[in-house]
Design an enzyme around this catalytic site. Structure first.
Site, PDB file in Angstrom:
ATOM      1  N   ASN A 157       1.099  -1.094  -0.161  1.00 14.61           N
ATOM      2  CA  ASN A 157      -0.057  -0.261   0.180  1.00 14.61           C
ATOM      3  C   ASN A 157       1.069   1.012   0.030  1.00 14.61           C
ATOM      4  O   ASN A 157       0.038   2.496  -0.686  1.00 14.61           O
ATOM      5  CB  ASN A 157      -0.820   0.115   1.013  1.00 14.61           C
ATOM      6  CG  ASN A 157      -0.807   0.173   2.732  1.00 14.61           C
ATOM      7  OD1 ASN A 157       0.716  -0.546   2.681  1.00 14.61           O
ATOM      8  ND2 ASN A 157      -1.213   0.373   2.859  1.00 14.61           N
ATOM      9  N   GLU A 256       4.886  -3.975  12.380  1.00 16.25           N
ATOM     10  CA  GLU A 256       4.030  -2.386  12.087  1.00 16.25           C
ATOM     11  C   GLU A 256       2.799  -2.875  11.246  1.00 16.25           C
ATOM     12  O   GLU A 256       3.066  -3.396   9.942  1.00 16.25           O
ATOM     13  CB  GLU A 256       5.061  -1.683  10.677  1.00 16.25           C
ATOM     14  CG  GLU A 256       5.705  -0.610  11.711  1.00 16.25           C
ATOM     15  CD  GLU A 256       5.341   0.083  12.444  1.00 16.25           C
ATOM     16  OE1 GLU A 256       5.801   1.097  13.892  1.00 16.25           O
ATOM     17  OE2 GLU A 256       3.798   0.282  12.532  1.00 16.25           O
ATOM     18  N   CYS A 290      -3.130   2.127   6.485  1.00 10.91           N
ATOM     19  CA  CYS A 290      -2.822   1.130   7.918  1.00 10.91           C
ATOM     20  C   CYS A 290      -3.525   2.011   8.608  1.00 10.91           C
ATOM     21  O   CYS A 290      -4.001   1.795  10.536  1.00 10.91           O
ATOM     22  CB  CYS A 290      -1.766   0.774   8.961  1.00 10.91           C
ATOM     23  SG  CYS A 290      -0.847   1.524   8.324  1.00 10.91           S
ATOM     24  N   GLU A 463       8.871   3.177  14.209  1.00 17.26           N
ATOM     25  CA  GLU A 463       9.625   3.728  13.215  1.00 17.26           C
ATOM     26  C   GLU A 463       9.172   5.034  12.646  1.00 17.26           C
ATOM     27  O   GLU A 463       8.427   5.896  13.450  1.00 17.26           O
ATOM     28  CB  GLU A 463       8.462   3.216  12.032  1.00 17.26           C
ATOM     29  CG  GLU A 463       9.337   1.792  11.826  1.00 17.26           C
ATOM     30  CD  GLU A 463       9.187   1.182  10.452  1.00 17.26           C
ATOM     31  OE1 GLU A 463       7.790   1.217   9.573  1.00 17.26           O
ATOM     32  OE2 GLU A 463       9.403   0.575  10.117  1.00 17.26           O
TER      33      GLU A 463
HETATM   34  N1  LIG Z   1       1.335  -0.412  10.836  1.00 16.43           N
HETATM   35  C1  LIG Z   1       1.899  -0.086   9.481  1.00 16.43           C
HETATM   36  O1  LIG Z   1       2.462   0.504   9.561  1.00 16.43           O
HETATM   37  C2  LIG Z   1       1.661  -0.814   8.135  1.00 16.43           C
HETATM   38  C3  LIG Z   1       1.850  -0.202   7.294  1.00 16.43           C
HETATM   39  C4  LIG Z   1       1.277  -0.322   5.992  1.00 16.43           C
HETATM   40  C5  LIG Z   1       0.054  -1.510   5.932  1.00 16.43           C
HETATM   41  N2  LIG Z   1      -0.044  -2.100   7.380  1.00 16.43           N
HETATM   42  C6  LIG Z   1      -0.789  -3.831   7.071  1.00 16.43           C
HETATM   43  O2  LIG Z   1      -0.753  -3.839   5.970  1.00 16.43           O
HETATM   44  C7  LIG Z   1      -1.436  -4.903   5.686  1.00 16.43           C
HETATM   45  C8  LIG Z   1      -1.240  -4.678   4.068  1.00 16.43           C
HETATM   46  O3  LIG Z   1      -0.586  -4.550   3.389  1.00 16.43           O
HETATM   47  P1  LIG Z   1      -0.731  -6.291   3.124  1.00 16.43           P
HETATM   48  O4  LIG Z   1      -1.844  -7.074   2.026  1.00 16.43           O
HETATM   49  O5  LIG Z   1       0.612  -6.296   1.940  1.00 16.43           O
HETATM   50  O6  LIG Z   1      -0.106  -7.145   4.384  1.00 16.43           O
HETATM   51  P2  LIG Z   1       0.401  -8.432   4.138  1.00 16.43           P
HETATM   52  O7  LIG Z   1       0.505  -9.143   5.867  1.00 16.43           O
HETATM   53  O8  LIG Z   1      -1.247  -9.457   3.195  1.00 16.43           O
HETATM   54  O9  LIG Z   1       1.260  -8.608   3.152  1.00 16.43           O
HETATM   55  C9  LIG Z   1       3.001  -7.854   3.478  1.00 16.43           C
HETATM   56  C10 LIG Z   1       3.619  -8.832   3.106  1.00 16.43           C
HETATM   57  O10 LIG Z   1       4.384  -9.673   3.696  1.00 16.43           O
HETATM   58  C11 LIG Z   1       4.390 -10.692   2.532  1.00 16.43           C
HETATM   59  N3  LIG Z   1       3.874 -12.083   3.211  1.00 16.43           N
HETATM   60  C12 LIG Z   1       2.753 -12.532   3.294  1.00 16.43           C
HETATM   61  N4  LIG Z   1       2.783 -13.711   3.769  1.00 16.43           N
HETATM   62  C13 LIG Z   1       3.693 -14.037   4.223  1.00 16.43           C
HETATM   63  C14 LIG Z   1       4.072 -15.426   4.850  1.00 16.43           C
HETATM   64  N5  LIG Z   1       3.326 -16.209   4.629  1.00 16.43           N
HETATM   65  N6  LIG Z   1       5.123 -15.515   4.985  1.00 16.43           N
HETATM   66  C15 LIG Z   1       6.430 -13.936   4.320  1.00 16.43           C
HETATM   67  N7  LIG Z   1       6.003 -12.911   4.111  1.00 16.43           N
HETATM   68  C16 LIG Z   1       4.213 -13.044   3.354  1.00 16.43           C
HETATM   69  C17 LIG Z   1       3.745 -10.036   1.634  1.00 16.43           C
HETATM   70  O11 LIG Z   1       4.272 -10.826  -0.029  1.00 16.43           O
HETATM   71  C18 LIG Z   1       4.295  -8.424   1.708  1.00 16.43           C
HETATM   72  O12 LIG Z   1       5.379  -8.359   0.610  1.00 16.43           O
HETATM   73  C19 LIG Z   1      -2.881  -4.416   6.500  1.00 16.43           C
HETATM   74  O13 LIG Z   1      -3.223  -4.681   8.075  1.00 16.43           O
HETATM   75  C20 LIG Z   1      -1.928  -2.616   7.048  1.00 16.43           C
HETATM   76  O14 LIG Z   1      -3.219  -2.602   8.106  1.00 16.43           O
HETATM   77  C21 LIG Z   1       0.530  -1.545   8.412  1.00 16.43           C
HETATM   78  O1  LIG Z   2      -0.615   2.251   6.130  1.00 16.56           O
HETATM   79  C1  LIG Z   2       0.708   2.442   6.874  1.00 16.56           C
HETATM   80  C2  LIG Z   2       0.805   3.625   6.463  1.00 16.56           C
HETATM   81  O2  LIG Z   2       2.576   3.859   7.487  1.00 16.56           O
HETATM   82  C3  LIG Z   2       0.419   5.066   5.786  1.00 16.56           C
HETATM   83  S1  LIG Z   2       1.754   6.221   6.538  1.00 16.56           S
HETATM   84  O3  LIG Z   2       1.465   7.277   5.172  1.00 16.56           O
HETATM   85  O4  LIG Z   2       2.279   6.596   7.100  1.00 16.56           O
HETATM   86  O5  LIG Z   2       0.321   6.956   7.650  1.00 16.56           O
END
Ligand SMILES: NC(=O)c1ccc[n+]([C@@H]2O[C@H](COP(=O)([O-])OP(=O)(O)OC[C@H]3O[C@@H](n4cnc5c(N)ncnc54)[C@H](O)[C@@H]3O)[C@@H](O)[C@H]2O)c1
Ligand SMILES: O=C[C@H](O)CS(=O)(=O)O
Length: 483
Positions: A157, A256, A290, A463
C-alpha cells in the site's frame, strides 16, 4: 510506460550489486489495478536467490559497519537527492502498479525520501554513555553497535515509504539488508534499488529479492541465523506467523501491523474540521492505509448534522485511473480486496446499516465507490475488521465513557482520532485511548520526525523519529578495570 528515465523500470532482483534473474528463469506479471493491463514481467525469485542475498549482506557487513556514520550519511544523502530528483518517475511507477492517484503517489515519494534524509542525520547521533561506577577500580560505559544483517518484508500500500522507513535507519546504523517487497508492487522497490546503486551504496549493503512465493522467501529469511533482525510491515495475521518463525533464532523484530482506527466526533467538535479529518484519514489511498479511520463514532447530538456534511463532502471525490488529471481516488489493489469490502458492507446492511452514499464496486473493475454507511453498530463485522476500502461506517454514541469503551473495543491499537474542543476532555480522552498514536482535531498524523507504531495486536516497536534507529542497533556494556 511514460517514464522520463526508462532505466528505472527494472525486472530483476538486486543482489550483491547485480541485477539477477530467477535461477530457474521464472517470471511473474505485475498488473495495473486501474486497467487490468500487464505492466511488466519480473524475476520470480525464491529460496536460492534469497540465500544469495543473505550471503551478500553478510559479506558486505563488516566494511559497511566500519565506515563512520558520517560517511554512511553521505551515501544516504545521495540516495535522498536521487529519490527527490526522480520523484515524478517513481510516482508514475507507483500509480501504475499500486493504483493511488498521482498526487498521492508524488506525496508518498516525498514522504519516503524524508526518512532517508532524516536517518542520514540520526545515524550520526547514536550516542553511548559513561556510567558512574559503583566500584572505584572500574569504569563503566556503553556503546551502540549495528545489529548486523537485517531482513525486511514490506506491503503494497506504500511501496516506497514502507521500504525507506526501514532501510534508512538500518543502513544509517551500519546494518546491511535483504528486503522482500510485496509481489503486488515490486517495481517501486526495484527503482529504489537502482537509485541506491547510483548513489554509490556498496554492493551487498541493500539487496531486493522479488518473487511471488512470499512464504518460501520469508521462511528462508526467518530461519537464517545470519539474519539477526526482521522488520515487518503488513497484516497482523502474517505478522503473528513471522513472529513465530523468528523464535527459533531469537531474532529482534519490528512489527508494523494492522489497525482498526476509531474516529470520534464529540458534540463540542468543529464539525467542518471533523469532516476534513475524515476525508484525509478515511479515504486516503482509497481507504488502504493502516491508519485509516475504520469506525466513525459520532455523539448523538451532532450525528445527523455531521452525517449530512460528510455525505456532501464525500460526493466530491473523483474515482478513476490515478494518472488521469483530477482523479483523487484510485482502485483497490486486487479482486480479493474488493470481495472483502463487499462482504463487510453486505453483512452490515443485512444487520441494519443504511447506505447513505456509494455502497458497491463498479462492475468488472477494482474501483469501489466512496461510501458512507449509517446506523452501524458494534455487533457488525465491519466494526471489528480492518476494511481497507473507502467505506466510512458511522456509529452513534451518547456519553464520553461509551465512546472510549467503543473505541478501545478491539485487539488493535495503532491510530485513533478524535475531535473536541474542551481541554479537559482532550486530556481525558487522549490518555484513555489504547493506541500508539492519537490525532486530536487532526486526520493526518504521519511524518518522519514522530514515532510511528502501535500497541496490542498492531505491532512492536516504532519507526521514524529519534526512536526508529534504535530498532537497528544493540547497546553493548563495557566494564573496565582500572586497578
Ligand atoms: N502498521 C503499519 O505501519 C502498516 C503499514 C502498511 C500496511 N500495514 C498493514 O498491512 C496490511 C496490508 O498490506 P498487505 O496486504 O501487503 O499485507 P500482507 O500481510 O498480506 O503482506 C505484507 C507482506 O508480507 C508478505 N507475506 C505474506 N504472507 C507471508 C508469509 N507467509 N511469509 C512471509 N511473507 C509473507 C507479502 O508478500 C508482503 O510483502 C494491512 O493490514 C495494513 O494495516 C501496516
Ligand atoms: O499504511 C500505513 C502507512 O504507514 C501509512 S502512513 O502514510 O505512514 O500514514
Amino acid at each position: 510506460m511514460q517514464l522520463s528515465d526508462p532505466s528505472l523500470l527494472c525486472h530483476q532482483s538486486f543482489i550483491d550489486g547485480k541485477w539477477c534473474d530467477a535461477a530457474d528463469g521464472r517470471q511473474f506479471t505485475v498488473y495495473n489495478p486501474a486497467t487490468g493491463e500487464s505492466l511488466a514481467e519480473v524475476a520470480d525469485c525464491a529460496q536460492i536467490e534469497t540465500e544469495q542475498a543473505i550471503r551478500a549482506a553478510q559479506e558486505a557487513l563488516n566494511e559497511w559497519r566500519a565506515l563512520t556514520a558520517k560517511v554512511r550519511a553521505n551515501y544516504l544523502r545521495q540516495w535522498f537527492e536521487l529519490i527527490q530528483a526522480n520523484q515524478q518517475d517513481l510516482a508514475i511507477l507507483m500509480t501504475l502498479e499500486q493504483g493511488k492517484a498521482l498526487t498521492e503517489a508524488q506525496g508518498e515519494v516525498a514522504y519516503g525520501a524524508s526518512f532517508v534524509e532524516w536517518f542520514a542525520e540520526e545515524g550520526k547521533r547514536q550516542y553511548g554513555e559513561v556510567i558512574p561506577a559503583t566500584n572505584s577500580k572500574q569504569r563503566l560505559l556503553t556503546i551502540r553497535q549495528p545489529i548486523g544483517v537485517v531482513a525486511a518484508i514490506t506491503p503494497w500500500n506504500f511501496p516506497i515509504a514502507m521500504i525507506t522507513r526501514k532501510a534508512a535507519p538500518a543502513l544509517a546504523a551500519g546494518c546491511t539488508m535483504v528486503i522482500k517487497p510485496s509481489e503486488e508492487t515490486p517495481l517501486c522497490a526495484l527503482a529504489l534499488a537502482q537509485l541506491a546503486d547510483r548513489a554509490g551504496i556498496p554492493a551487498g549493503v541493500l539487496n531486493i529479492v522479488v518473487g511471488r512465493d512470499s512464504k518460501v522467501i520469508g521462511e528462508t529469511l526467518t530461519s537464517s541465523s545470519i539474519v539477526r533482525k526482521l522488520s515487518f510491515t503488513g497484516s497482523t495475521p502474517v505478522g503473528k506467523f513471522l513472529l513465530q518463525q523468528c523464535a527459533d533464532t531469537v531474532k529482534r523484530t519490528s512489527m508494523e501491523l494492522g489497525g482498526n482506527a476509531p474516529f470520534i466526533v464529540f458534540d463540542d467538535a468543529d464539525l467542518d474540521k471533523a469532516v476534513e479529518g475524515v476525508l484525509a484519514s478515511k479515504y486516503r489511498n482509497s481507504g488502504q492505509t493502516c491508519v485509516c479511520a475504520n469506525r466513525i463514532l459520532v455523539q448523538s447530538g451532532v450525528y445527523d448534522a455531521f452525517c449530512e456534511k460528510l455525505v456532501q463532502a464525500v460526493q466530491s471525490f473523483k474515482l478513476g485511473n490515478g494518472l488521469e488529471p483530477g482523479v483523487n481516488m484510485g482502485p483497490l489493489i486486487n479482486q480479493a480486496a474488493i470481495d472483502k469490502v463487499e462482504l463487510l458492507v453486505a453483512q452490515a446492511i443485512s444487520a441494519g446499516a443504511q447506505v447513505r452514499l456509494g455502497g458497491q464496486a463498479q462492475t468488472d473493475s477494482l474501483f469501489y465507490q466512496p461510501t458512507v454507511l449509517t446506523e452501524v453498530s458494534a455487533e457488525m463485522d465491519i466494526f471489528h475488521h480492518e476494511i481497507f476500502g473507502p467505506v466510512a461506517p458511522l456509529v452513534r454514541f451518547d456519553s464520553e465513557q461509551q465512546a472510549i469503551e467503543l473505541a478501545n473495543h478491539t485487539p488493535f491499537g495503532l491510530a485513533a482520532y478524535f475531535y473536541a474542543r474542551d481541554m479537559s476532555r482532550i486530556w481525558r480522552v487522549s490518555e484513555a485511548l489504547e493506541y500508539g498514536m492519537v490525532g486530536i482535531n487532526e486526520g493526518l498524523i504521519s511524518n518522519e520526525v514522530a514515532p510511528f507504531g502501535g500497541v496490542k495486536e498492531s505491532g512492536i516497536g516504532r519507526e521514524g523519529s529519534r526512536h526508529g534507529i534504535d530498532e537497528y542497533s544493540e547497546i553493548k556494556y563495557l566494564c573496565m578495570s582500572v586497578d
